[in-house]
Design an enzyme around this catalytic site. Structure first.
Site, PDB file in Angstrom:
ATOM      1  N   SER A   1     -18.359  51.657 -23.503  1.00  0.00           N
ATOM      2  CA  SER A   1     -18.021  51.660 -25.086  1.00  0.00           C
ATOM      3  C   SER A   1     -18.329  52.962 -25.636  1.00  0.00           C
ATOM      4  O   SER A   1     -19.355  53.784 -25.329  1.00  0.00           O
ATOM      5  CB  SER A   1     -19.024  50.818 -25.915  1.00  0.00           C
ATOM      6  OG  SER A   1     -18.858  50.755 -27.317  1.00  0.00           O
TER       7      SER A   1
ATOM      8  N   LYS B   1     -17.670  47.133 -33.675  1.00  0.00           N
ATOM      9  CA  LYS B   1     -17.454  45.394 -33.308  1.00  0.00           C
ATOM     10  C   LYS B   1     -17.761  45.289 -31.880  1.00  0.00           C
ATOM     11  O   LYS B   1     -18.317  44.312 -31.593  1.00  0.00           O
ATOM     12  CB  LYS B   1     -15.763  45.044 -33.650  1.00  0.00           C
ATOM     13  CG  LYS B   1     -15.541  45.102 -35.023  1.00  0.00           C
ATOM     14  CD  LYS B   1     -13.925  44.750 -35.276  1.00  0.00           C
ATOM     15  CE  LYS B   1     -13.619  44.708 -36.639  1.00  0.00           C
ATOM     16  NZ  LYS B   1     -12.278  44.490 -36.893  1.00  0.00           N
ATOM     17  N   GLU B   2     -17.147  46.389 -30.716  1.00  0.00           N
ATOM     18  CA  GLU B   2     -17.695  46.075 -29.525  1.00  0.00           C
ATOM     19  C   GLU B   2     -19.228  46.113 -29.355  1.00  0.00           C
ATOM     20  O   GLU B   2     -19.811  45.362 -28.837  1.00  0.00           O
ATOM     21  CB  GLU B   2     -17.213  47.443 -28.897  1.00  0.00           C
ATOM     22  CG  GLU B   2     -15.860  47.509 -28.447  1.00  0.00           C
ATOM     23  CD  GLU B   2     -15.533  48.754 -28.018  1.00  0.00           C
ATOM     24  OE1 GLU B   2     -14.264  49.147 -27.736  1.00  0.00           O
ATOM     25  OE2 GLU B   2     -16.384  49.617 -27.407  1.00  0.00           O
ATOM     26  N   LEU B   3     -19.863  47.107 -30.319  1.00  0.00           N
ATOM     27  CA  LEU B   3     -21.477  47.088 -30.043  1.00  0.00           C
ATOM     28  C   LEU B   3     -21.963  45.661 -30.500  1.00  0.00           C
ATOM     29  O   LEU B   3     -22.788  45.163 -29.894  1.00  0.00           O
ATOM     30  CB  LEU B   3     -22.051  48.049 -30.848  1.00  0.00           C
ATOM     31  CG  LEU B   3     -23.311  48.396 -30.878  1.00  0.00           C
ATOM     32  CD1 LEU B   3     -23.821  48.752 -29.507  1.00  0.00           C
ATOM     33  CD2 LEU B   3     -23.922  49.480 -31.782  1.00  0.00           C
TER      34      LEU B   3
END
Length: 158
Positions: free
Chosen positions: A16, A84-86
């Protein structure tokens, strides 16, 4: 007996990162180093196929990874995709025992966990777009705080 609901692990590592900041330097070197030693790594520029819907593919890749390396850079929080990934990474850490390894690339961990400096400015922009009480923004701040409190690597130059 029914099969387990735990997702199958298709990737060793999920990376990420904020592409504009790191894709052609640090991430490129890290990805190649992992590849050379046989570590199967999801990096969005390598794994996303043209025409794929980005969000479902990324979320599935996080679920299917053993480790997430989150590379925080100065502009990481300006990307809604990164945030959002986090959130998904932190959820998988708590629910599926995903190992999360943060790298603080030219940014102090205190800036990330306290949402200061460039992170504060980025979140203020998100708040102005989505509203100060937005559930998304609240989740993003919590995920930054949680990730910023993890032990990781602080890299400046070199």
């Amino acid at each position: 007996m029914a099969s387990s609901s735990k997702p199958e692990k298709n990737y060793d590592v999920f990376l990420s990162f904020r592409g504009a900041d790191l894709r052609n330097n640090f991430i490129g070197h890290l990805y190649q180093a992992l590849y050379r030693i046989g570590i199967y790594t999801f990096r969005d520029s390598e794994e996303l196929k043209k025409g794929d819907q980005i969000s479902p593919v990324l979320m599935k890749a996080i679920e299917e990874s053993c480790i997430a390396i989150v590379v925080f850079s100065e502009n990481y929080a300006s990307s809604r995709w990164c945030l959002k990934e986090l959130v998904k990474i932190i959820e998988c850490k708590e629910q599926n025992n995903l190992t999360v390894l943060p790298v603080f690339y030219k940014v102090d961990p205190r800036v990330v966990r306290g949402c200061k400096n460039s992170y504060q400015r980025a979140l203020a922009k998100h708040e102005s777009k989505f509203g100060k009480e937005s559930e998304n923004v609240k989740r993003w701040k919590k995920a930054l705080s949680d990730a910023g409190n993890l032990s990781g690597w602080h890299l400046n130059d070199g």
